[in-house]
Enzyme design. Structure first.
Site, short mmCIF file in Angstrom:
data_model
loop_
_atom_site.label_atom_id
_atom_site.label_comp_id
_atom_site.label_asym_id
_atom_site.label_seq_id
_atom_site.Cartn_x
_atom_site.Cartn_y
_atom_site.Cartn_z
N ASP A 37 76.42 67.17 10.89
CA ASP A 37 77.25 65.94 11.24
C ASP A 37 77.92 65.47 9.82
O ASP A 37 78.47 64.39 9.94
CB ASP A 37 76.69 64.80 12.03
N LYS B 259 65.71 51.96 1.85
CA LYS B 259 66.96 51.31 1.63
C LYS B 259 66.68 50.05 0.83
O LYS B 259 65.78 49.16 1.07
CB LYS B 259 67.21 50.71 3.00
N ASP C 204 79.66 61.12 6.68
CA ASP C 204 78.93 61.23 7.65
C ASP C 204 79.43 60.92 9.00
O ASP C 204 79.76 59.88 9.37
CB ASP C 204 77.50 60.34 7.47
P1 GTP Z 1 72.01 59.14 16.18
O1 GTP Z 1 71.12 59.31 17.40
O2 GTP Z 1 73.16 58.62 16.48
O3 GTP Z 1 71.29 58.79 14.90
O4 GTP Z 1 72.24 60.91 15.62
P2 GTP Z 1 71.32 61.86 15.67
O5 GTP Z 1 70.36 62.24 16.49
O6 GTP Z 1 72.35 63.27 15.15
O7 GTP Z 1 70.53 61.57 14.08
P3 GTP Z 1 70.99 61.80 12.76
O8 GTP Z 1 72.28 61.57 12.47
O9 GTP Z 1 69.95 60.83 11.74
O10 GTP Z 1 70.63 63.20 12.45
C1 GTP Z 1 70.96 63.88 11.34
C2 GTP Z 1 71.34 65.45 11.34
O11 GTP Z 1 69.77 65.98 11.88
C3 GTP Z 1 72.14 65.72 12.71
O12 GTP Z 1 73.01 66.94 12.66
C4 GTP Z 1 71.10 66.04 13.82
O13 GTP Z 1 71.81 66.88 15.02
C5 GTP Z 1 69.83 66.60 13.13
N1 GTP Z 1 68.43 66.15 13.89
C6 GTP Z 1 67.97 64.80 13.70
N2 GTP Z 1 66.82 65.17 14.40
C7 GTP Z 1 66.71 66.33 14.75
C8 GTP Z 1 65.53 67.14 15.43
O14 GTP Z 1 64.51 66.35 16.00
N3 GTP Z 1 65.73 68.34 15.69
C9 GTP Z 1 66.96 68.91 15.38
N4 GTP Z 1 66.85 70.23 15.36
N5 GTP Z 1 67.87 68.28 14.72
C10 GTP Z 1 67.66 67.05 14.41
#
Ligand code: GTP
Length: 365
Positions: free
Chosen positions: A110, A161, A222
Protein backbone atom coordinates in the site's frame (compact mmCIF):
# COMPACT_ATOMS: atom_id res chain seq x y z
CA UNK A 1 17.04 -13.06 -11.42
CA UNK A 2 15.78 -10.40 -9.00
CA UNK A 3 12.95 -11.64 -6.75
CA UNK A 4 10.40 -9.71 -4.68
CA UNK A 5 7.76 -10.32 -2.02
CA UNK A 6 4.72 -8.04 -1.75
CA UNK A 7 2.76 -8.00 1.51
CA UNK A 8 -0.90 -7.89 0.56
CA UNK A 9 -2.62 -9.84 3.35
CA UNK A 10 -3.89 -6.98 5.56
CA UNK A 11 -7.60 -6.34 6.08
CA UNK A 12 -7.33 -2.64 5.22
CA UNK A 13 -9.76 -1.69 7.99
CA UNK A 14 -9.07 2.03 7.64
CA UNK A 15 -10.39 1.94 4.10
CA UNK A 16 -13.69 0.24 4.86
CA UNK A 17 -16.21 -0.07 3.28
CA UNK A 18 -14.09 -0.10 0.08
CA UNK A 19 -12.13 -3.03 1.48
CA UNK A 20 -15.22 -5.00 2.58
CA UNK A 21 -15.16 -6.85 -0.72
CA UNK A 22 -11.83 -5.84 -2.28
CA UNK A 23 -8.38 -6.09 -0.64
CA UNK A 24 -6.65 -2.70 -0.44
CA UNK A 25 -3.98 -3.53 -3.08
CA UNK A 26 -6.72 -4.44 -5.58
CA UNK A 27 -8.56 -1.11 -5.26
CA UNK A 28 -8.37 1.07 -8.33
CA UNK A 29 -6.11 4.10 -8.30
CA UNK A 30 -5.48 6.15 -11.42
CA UNK A 31 -7.14 3.63 -13.71
CA UNK A 32 -5.55 0.34 -12.51
CA UNK A 33 -5.52 -1.73 -9.35
CA UNK A 34 -2.75 -0.48 -7.07
CA UNK A 35 -0.97 -3.83 -7.20
CA UNK A 36 -0.67 -3.53 -10.99
CA UNK A 37 1.13 -0.20 -10.59
CA UNK A 38 3.52 -1.93 -8.18
CA UNK A 39 4.02 -4.91 -10.49
CA UNK A 40 4.81 -2.61 -13.42
CA UNK A 41 7.36 -0.75 -11.32
CA UNK A 42 8.96 -4.01 -10.16
CA UNK A 43 9.19 -5.29 -13.74
CA UNK A 44 10.81 -2.01 -14.82
CA UNK A 45 13.39 -2.63 -12.08
CA UNK A 46 14.23 -6.04 -13.54
CA UNK A 47 12.22 -8.23 -11.14
CA UNK A 48 11.40 -11.60 -12.71
CA UNK A 49 9.58 -13.38 -9.85
CA UNK A 50 7.08 -11.94 -7.39
CA UNK A 51 5.58 -13.73 -4.40
CA UNK A 52 2.30 -12.31 -3.11
CA UNK A 53 1.93 -12.83 0.65
CA UNK A 54 -1.86 -13.06 0.83
CA UNK A 55 -4.42 -13.75 3.54
CA UNK A 56 -7.53 -11.55 3.49
CA UNK A 57 -9.66 -12.34 0.38
CA UNK A 58 -6.63 -14.23 -0.96
CA UNK A 59 -8.44 -15.81 -3.93
CA UNK A 60 -9.09 -12.38 -5.46
CA UNK A 61 -5.39 -11.93 -6.18
CA UNK A 62 -5.26 -15.13 -8.23
CA UNK A 63 -8.44 -13.98 -9.99
CA UNK A 64 -6.87 -10.57 -10.80
CA UNK A 65 -3.78 -12.15 -12.38
CA UNK A 66 -5.23 -15.29 -13.95
CA UNK A 67 -4.89 -13.83 -17.47
CA UNK A 68 -1.56 -12.07 -16.83
CA UNK A 69 0.64 -12.90 -19.81
CA UNK A 70 3.65 -10.65 -19.26
CA UNK A 71 7.11 -12.00 -18.61
CA UNK A 72 6.85 -12.31 -14.81
CA UNK A 73 6.49 -15.38 -12.62
CA UNK A 74 3.86 -14.84 -9.92
CA UNK A 75 3.56 -17.12 -6.86
CA UNK A 76 1.04 -17.01 -4.02
CA UNK A 77 1.90 -17.68 -0.37
CA UNK A 78 -1.49 -17.89 1.33
CA UNK A 79 -1.79 -17.57 5.11
CA UNK A 80 -4.78 -19.41 6.56
CA UNK A 81 -4.51 -17.09 9.56
CA UNK A 82 -2.74 -13.72 9.16
CA UNK A 83 0.90 -14.08 10.27
CA UNK A 84 1.71 -10.37 10.64
CA UNK A 85 4.28 -8.62 8.46
CA UNK A 86 7.29 -10.72 9.61
CA UNK A 87 5.44 -14.04 9.59
CA UNK A 88 4.11 -13.24 6.12
CA UNK A 89 7.60 -12.53 4.77
CA UNK A 90 8.88 -15.79 6.27
CA UNK A 91 5.99 -17.75 4.80
CA UNK A 92 6.51 -16.20 1.35
CA UNK A 93 10.29 -16.78 1.42
CA UNK A 94 9.81 -20.55 1.05
CA UNK A 95 8.65 -19.93 -2.54
CA UNK A 96 11.78 -17.99 -3.59
CA UNK A 97 14.26 -19.62 -5.97
CA UNK A 98 17.43 -17.59 -5.34
CA UNK A 99 20.55 -18.59 -3.35
CA UNK A 100 21.03 -17.82 0.36
CA UNK A 101 23.01 -14.65 -0.33
CA UNK A 102 20.62 -13.18 -2.93
CA UNK A 103 19.02 -9.78 -2.27
CA UNK A 104 15.21 -10.01 -2.02
CA UNK A 105 13.00 -6.92 -2.35
CA UNK A 106 10.09 -6.78 0.13
CA UNK A 107 7.32 -4.22 -0.36
CA UNK A 108 4.24 -3.28 1.61
CA UNK A 109 1.27 -3.50 -0.72
CA UNK A 110 0.00 0.00 0.00
CA UNK A 111 3.00 2.32 -0.46
CA UNK A 112 3.20 4.66 -3.44
CA UNK A 113 6.79 5.73 -3.83
CA UNK A 114 9.25 7.15 -6.30
CA UNK A 115 12.13 5.10 -4.86
CA UNK A 116 14.65 3.78 -7.41
CA UNK A 117 14.45 0.03 -6.69
CA UNK A 118 17.59 -0.86 -8.64
CA UNK A 119 19.52 1.76 -6.65
CA UNK A 120 18.50 0.39 -3.23
CA UNK A 121 19.44 -3.16 -4.28
CA UNK A 122 22.84 -1.92 -5.57
CA UNK A 123 23.45 -0.06 -2.32
CA UNK A 124 22.47 -3.12 -0.27
CA UNK A 125 24.96 -5.28 -2.15
CA UNK A 126 27.76 -2.71 -2.05
CA UNK A 127 27.41 -2.52 1.75
CA UNK A 128 27.12 -6.29 2.12
CA UNK A 129 24.07 -5.56 4.23
CA UNK A 130 21.80 -8.10 5.89
CA UNK A 131 18.84 -5.73 5.53
CA UNK A 132 18.49 -2.31 3.92
CA UNK A 133 15.38 -0.28 4.75
CA UNK A 134 14.04 2.55 2.69
CA UNK A 135 13.56 5.48 5.06
CA UNK A 136 11.60 8.63 4.34
CA UNK A 137 11.49 11.94 6.20
CA UNK A 138 8.13 13.11 7.53
CA UNK A 139 7.21 16.65 8.62
CA UNK A 140 5.46 15.43 11.81
CA UNK A 141 7.18 12.30 13.18
CA UNK A 142 4.81 11.94 16.16
CA UNK A 143 2.55 9.46 14.35
CA UNK A 144 5.39 7.11 13.39
CA UNK A 145 7.96 4.74 14.83
CA UNK A 146 11.36 6.37 14.27
CA UNK A 147 14.51 4.88 12.72
CA UNK A 148 17.67 6.80 13.67
CA UNK A 149 20.87 6.00 11.74
CA UNK A 150 24.56 6.83 12.31
CA UNK A 151 26.87 8.76 9.95
CA UNK A 152 27.44 5.60 7.90
CA UNK A 153 23.65 5.00 7.55
CA UNK A 154 23.72 2.05 9.93
CA UNK A 155 20.41 1.72 11.80
CA UNK A 156 20.89 2.46 15.51
CA UNK A 157 17.47 1.44 16.82
CA UNK A 158 13.75 1.16 16.12
CA UNK A 159 11.89 3.55 18.40
CA UNK A 160 8.19 3.55 19.32
CA UNK A 161 6.05 6.55 18.39
CA UNK A 162 7.54 9.50 20.35
CA UNK A 163 5.41 10.77 23.24
CA UNK A 164 7.48 13.85 24.13
CA UNK A 165 9.46 16.40 22.09
CA UNK A 166 12.72 14.96 23.50
CA UNK A 167 11.86 11.56 22.05
CA UNK A 168 11.78 12.98 18.50
CA UNK A 169 15.43 12.17 17.79
CA UNK A 170 15.00 11.96 13.98
CA UNK A 171 12.42 12.60 11.27
CA UNK A 172 13.30 9.32 9.49
CA UNK A 173 10.59 6.65 9.38
CA UNK A 174 10.23 3.19 7.89
CA UNK A 175 8.96 3.62 4.32
CA UNK A 176 7.70 0.03 3.90
CA UNK A 177 10.24 -1.19 1.33
CA UNK A 178 13.21 -3.38 2.24
CA UNK A 179 15.99 -5.44 0.73
CA UNK A 180 16.76 -8.61 2.71
CA UNK A 181 19.60 -11.05 2.32
CA UNK A 182 17.65 -14.24 1.68
CA UNK A 183 19.22 -16.17 4.58
CA UNK A 184 17.94 -13.45 6.95
CA UNK A 185 14.37 -14.03 5.73
CA UNK A 186 14.71 -17.74 6.29
CA UNK A 187 15.80 -17.12 9.91
CA UNK A 188 12.49 -15.42 10.87
CA UNK A 189 10.50 -17.85 13.07
CA UNK A 190 8.02 -19.86 10.99
CA UNK A 191 4.37 -20.65 11.59
CA UNK A 192 3.50 -17.90 14.06
CA UNK A 193 2.59 -14.23 14.01
CA UNK A 194 5.66 -11.98 13.83
CA UNK A 195 5.88 -8.20 13.37
CA UNK A 196 8.84 -7.24 11.21
CA UNK A 197 8.86 -3.72 12.67
CA UNK A 198 8.55 -4.67 16.34
CA UNK A 199 10.38 -7.97 16.47
CA UNK A 200 12.53 -8.84 13.43
CA UNK A 201 14.29 -5.51 12.83
CA UNK A 202 15.01 -4.68 16.50
CA UNK A 203 16.28 -8.27 16.97
CA UNK A 204 18.66 -7.93 14.02
CA UNK A 205 20.05 -4.61 15.28
CA UNK A 206 20.45 -5.98 18.84
CA UNK A 207 22.27 -8.99 17.37
CA UNK A 208 24.80 -6.75 15.60
CA UNK A 209 23.64 -7.65 12.10
CA UNK A 210 24.33 -5.26 9.21
CA UNK A 211 21.08 -3.25 9.05
CA UNK A 212 21.27 -0.05 6.99
CA UNK A 213 18.88 2.76 6.12
CA UNK A 214 18.57 4.35 2.71
CA UNK A 215 16.97 7.76 3.26
CA UNK A 216 15.61 9.53 0.20
CA UNK A 217 13.45 12.55 -0.55
CA UNK A 218 11.52 10.71 -3.27
CA UNK A 219 7.77 10.99 -3.46
CA UNK A 220 6.26 8.76 -0.74
CA UNK A 221 2.74 8.13 0.48
CA UNK A 222 1.13 5.35 2.53
CA UNK A 223 -2.30 4.86 0.94
CA UNK A 224 -3.84 3.30 4.06
CA UNK A 225 -6.35 6.06 4.91
CA UNK A 226 -9.18 7.37 2.70
CA UNK A 227 -7.66 10.83 2.24
CA UNK A 228 -4.18 9.46 1.48
CA UNK A 229 -5.78 7.02 -0.94
CA UNK A 230 -7.55 9.69 -3.04
CA UNK A 231 -4.53 11.98 -2.88
CA UNK A 232 -2.19 9.20 -4.02
CA UNK A 233 -4.43 8.45 -6.97
CA UNK A 234 -4.67 12.14 -7.87
CA UNK A 235 -0.89 12.50 -7.63
CA UNK A 236 -0.47 9.70 -10.19
CA UNK A 237 -2.88 11.40 -12.58
CA UNK A 238 -1.35 14.87 -12.22
CA UNK A 239 2.20 13.54 -12.48
CA UNK A 240 3.38 14.34 -8.93
CA UNK A 241 3.84 10.60 -8.55
CA UNK A 242 4.72 8.32 -11.42
CA UNK A 243 3.76 4.84 -12.57
CA UNK A 244 4.67 3.02 -15.79
CA UNK A 245 0.89 2.50 -16.21
CA UNK A 246 -0.08 6.18 -16.24
CA UNK A 247 0.54 8.23 -19.38
CA UNK A 248 1.30 11.94 -19.48
CA UNK A 249 0.18 14.14 -16.61
CA UNK A 250 -3.37 15.48 -16.78
CA UNK A 251 -6.17 17.05 -14.75
CA UNK A 252 -8.30 13.92 -14.90
CA UNK A 253 -8.32 10.34 -16.08
CA UNK A 254 -11.63 9.58 -17.75
CA UNK A 255 -12.51 6.10 -18.96
CA UNK A 256 -13.49 6.14 -22.65
CA UNK A 257 -16.91 4.65 -21.83
CA UNK A 258 -17.77 7.31 -19.21
CA UNK A 259 -20.22 10.05 -20.23
CA UNK A 260 -19.32 13.52 -19.00
CA UNK A 261 -21.67 16.46 -19.55
CA UNK A 262 -19.79 19.33 -21.24
CA UNK A 263 -20.71 21.70 -18.38
CA UNK A 264 -19.23 19.37 -15.71
CA UNK A 265 -15.77 20.09 -14.27
CA UNK A 266 -13.59 17.07 -13.54
CA UNK A 267 -10.25 18.15 -12.09
CA UNK A 268 -7.50 17.87 -9.49
CA UNK A 269 -6.36 14.45 -10.73
CA UNK A 270 -9.81 12.83 -10.47
CA UNK A 271 -10.47 9.43 -12.03
CA UNK A 272 -13.80 8.53 -13.66
CA UNK A 273 -14.45 4.81 -14.10
CA UNK A 274 -16.08 2.79 -16.89
CA UNK A 275 -19.66 3.68 -17.84
CA UNK A 276 -19.94 6.37 -15.14
CA UNK A 277 -22.28 9.29 -15.92
CA UNK A 278 -21.36 12.79 -14.77
CA UNK A 279 -24.26 15.23 -15.14
CA UNK A 280 -24.50 18.96 -15.95
CA UNK A 281 -22.69 21.46 -13.69
CA UNK A 282 -21.19 18.70 -11.55
CA UNK A 283 -17.80 19.33 -9.90
CA UNK A 284 -15.56 16.33 -9.31
CA UNK A 285 -12.39 17.52 -7.61
CA UNK A 286 -9.49 15.21 -6.62
CA UNK A 287 -11.90 12.28 -6.32
CA UNK A 288 -12.31 8.70 -7.49
CA UNK A 289 -15.54 7.74 -9.21
CA UNK A 290 -16.03 4.01 -9.73
CA UNK A 291 -17.60 2.01 -12.52
CA UNK A 292 -21.29 2.55 -13.34
CA UNK A 293 -21.65 5.46 -10.89
CA UNK A 294 -24.10 8.27 -11.66
CA UNK A 295 -23.46 11.79 -10.39
CA UNK A 296 -26.54 13.94 -11.03
CA UNK A 297 -26.71 17.63 -11.99
CA UNK A 298 -25.01 20.15 -9.78
CA UNK A 299 -23.51 17.67 -7.30
CA UNK A 300 -20.05 18.43 -5.93
CA UNK A 301 -17.46 15.93 -4.78
CA UNK A 302 -14.15 16.91 -3.21
CA UNK A 303 -11.45 14.46 -2.02
CA UNK A 304 -14.00 11.63 -2.08
CA UNK A 305 -14.32 8.05 -3.29
CA UNK A 306 -17.54 6.62 -4.72
CA UNK A 307 -17.47 2.86 -5.23
CA UNK A 308 -19.12 1.16 -8.19
CA UNK A 309 -22.86 1.23 -9.00
CA UNK A 310 -23.68 4.11 -6.64
CA UNK A 311 -25.77 7.22 -7.30
CA UNK A 312 -25.07 10.73 -6.04
CA UNK A 313 -28.22 12.85 -6.28
CA UNK A 314 -28.43 16.31 -7.80
CA UNK A 315 -26.94 19.25 -5.88
CA UNK A 316 -25.50 17.01 -3.14
CA UNK A 317 -22.18 17.99 -1.58
CA UNK A 318 -19.54 15.47 -0.46
CA UNK A 319 -16.18 16.30 1.10
CA UNK A 320 -13.63 13.66 2.13
CA UNK A 321 -16.41 11.08 1.93
CA UNK A 322 -16.16 7.37 1.18
CA UNK A 323 -19.29 5.92 -0.43
CA UNK A 324 -19.55 2.13 -0.61
CA UNK A 325 -20.89 0.31 -3.67
CA UNK A 326 -24.60 0.28 -4.64
CA UNK A 327 -25.32 3.26 -2.38
CA UNK A 328 -27.94 5.87 -3.22
CA UNK A 329 -27.47 9.40 -1.93
CA UNK A 330 -30.61 11.40 -2.75
CA UNK A 331 -30.69 14.95 -4.06
CA UNK A 332 -29.57 17.97 -2.03
CA UNK A 333 -27.72 16.12 0.71
CA UNK A 334 -24.85 18.02 2.29
CA UNK A 335 -22.73 15.50 4.15
CA UNK A 336 -20.33 16.37 6.98
CA UNK A 337 -16.72 15.70 6.03
CA UNK A 338 -15.04 12.32 6.59
CA UNK A 339 -18.22 10.22 6.54
CA UNK A 340 -18.01 6.63 5.37
CA UNK A 341 -21.25 5.34 3.90
CA UNK A 342 -21.86 1.60 3.88
CA UNK A 343 -22.39 -0.42 0.75
CA UNK A 344 -26.05 -0.32 -0.32
CA UNK A 345 -27.04 2.54 2.02
CA UNK A 346 -29.89 4.84 0.96
CA UNK A 347 -30.13 8.46 2.07
CA UNK A 348 -33.35 10.19 0.97
CA UNK A 349 -33.33 13.58 -0.71
CA UNK A 350 -32.31 16.31 1.76
CA UNK A 351 -31.86 13.58 4.38
CA UNK A 352 -28.61 15.04 5.75
CA UNK A 353 -27.75 18.73 5.60
CA UNK A 354 -25.04 20.42 7.63
CA UNK A 355 -26.59 23.80 6.85
CA UNK A 356 -30.25 22.83 7.46
CA UNK A 357 -33.11 22.38 5.04
CA UNK A 358 -35.67 24.77 3.64
CA UNK A 359 -38.35 22.16 2.91
CA UNK A 360 -41.47 22.05 5.05
CA UNK A 361 -41.74 19.47 7.83
CA UNK A 362 -43.51 16.45 6.37
CA UNK A 363 -44.71 15.12 9.76
CA UNK A 364 -48.28 15.82 10.88
CA UNK A 365 -48.32 18.00 14.04
P1 GTP B 1 -5.38 -1.37 8.29
O1 GTP B 1 -6.27 -2.48 8.79
O2 GTP B 1 -6.18 -0.22 7.74
O3 GTP B 1 -4.34 -0.93 9.29
O4 GTP B 1 -4.56 -1.88 6.98
P2 GTP B 1 -3.64 -3.19 6.79
O5 GTP B 1 -4.39 -4.38 7.25
O6 GTP B 1 -3.20 -3.19 5.36
O7 GTP B 1 -2.43 -2.96 7.77
P3 GTP B 1 -1.07 -2.16 7.49
O8 GTP B 1 -1.37 -0.96 6.65
O9 GTP B 1 -0.41 -1.93 8.79
O10 GTP B 1 -0.22 -3.21 6.68
C1 GTP B 1 0.96 -2.86 5.98
C2 GTP B 1 1.16 -3.86 4.85
O11 GTP B 1 1.35 -5.17 5.38
C3 GTP B 1 -0.03 -3.94 3.92
O12 GTP B 1 0.48 -4.08 2.62
C4 GTP B 1 -0.78 -5.18 4.39
O13 GTP B 1 -1.46 -5.84 3.31
C5 GTP B 1 0.35 -6.05 4.89
N1 GTP B 1 -0.05 -6.92 6.01
C6 GTP B 1 -0.38 -6.54 7.26
N2 GTP B 1 -0.63 -7.60 8.03
C7 GTP B 1 -0.42 -8.70 7.25
C8 GTP B 1 -0.51 -10.12 7.49
O14 GTP B 1 -0.84 -10.61 8.58
N3 GTP B 1 -0.22 -10.93 6.43
C9 GTP B 1 0.13 -10.44 5.21
N4 GTP B 1 0.39 -11.30 4.22
N5 GTP B 1 0.23 -9.12 4.96
C10 GTP B 1 -0.05 -8.26 5.97
Amino acid sequence: MQEAIILVGGKGTRLRPLTNHTPKPLLNVAGSSFIRHQIAKLMDAGVGHVVFATSYLANLFEEEFKDFTQDLEISYAVEEVPLGTGGAIRNAARLLHGPQDAPVLVLNGDILSGLDLRAIVRLHEARQADVTLHLTRVPDPRAFGLVPTDGADRVLSFLEKPKTAEEIVTDQVNAGCYVFRRSVLDAIPAGREVSVEQETFPGLVAGGRRVFGHTTDDYWRDLGTPLAFVHGSADLVTGRATSPLVGSASEALIHPTAVIDPTARVMGGSTIGPRATIGPDVVVNRSLIGADVTVAAGAQLHDSVVDHDSVIGSASLLRETVVGCHAHIGAENELPAQLRLSCGIRIPAQGVRVSGTSTACSAVH
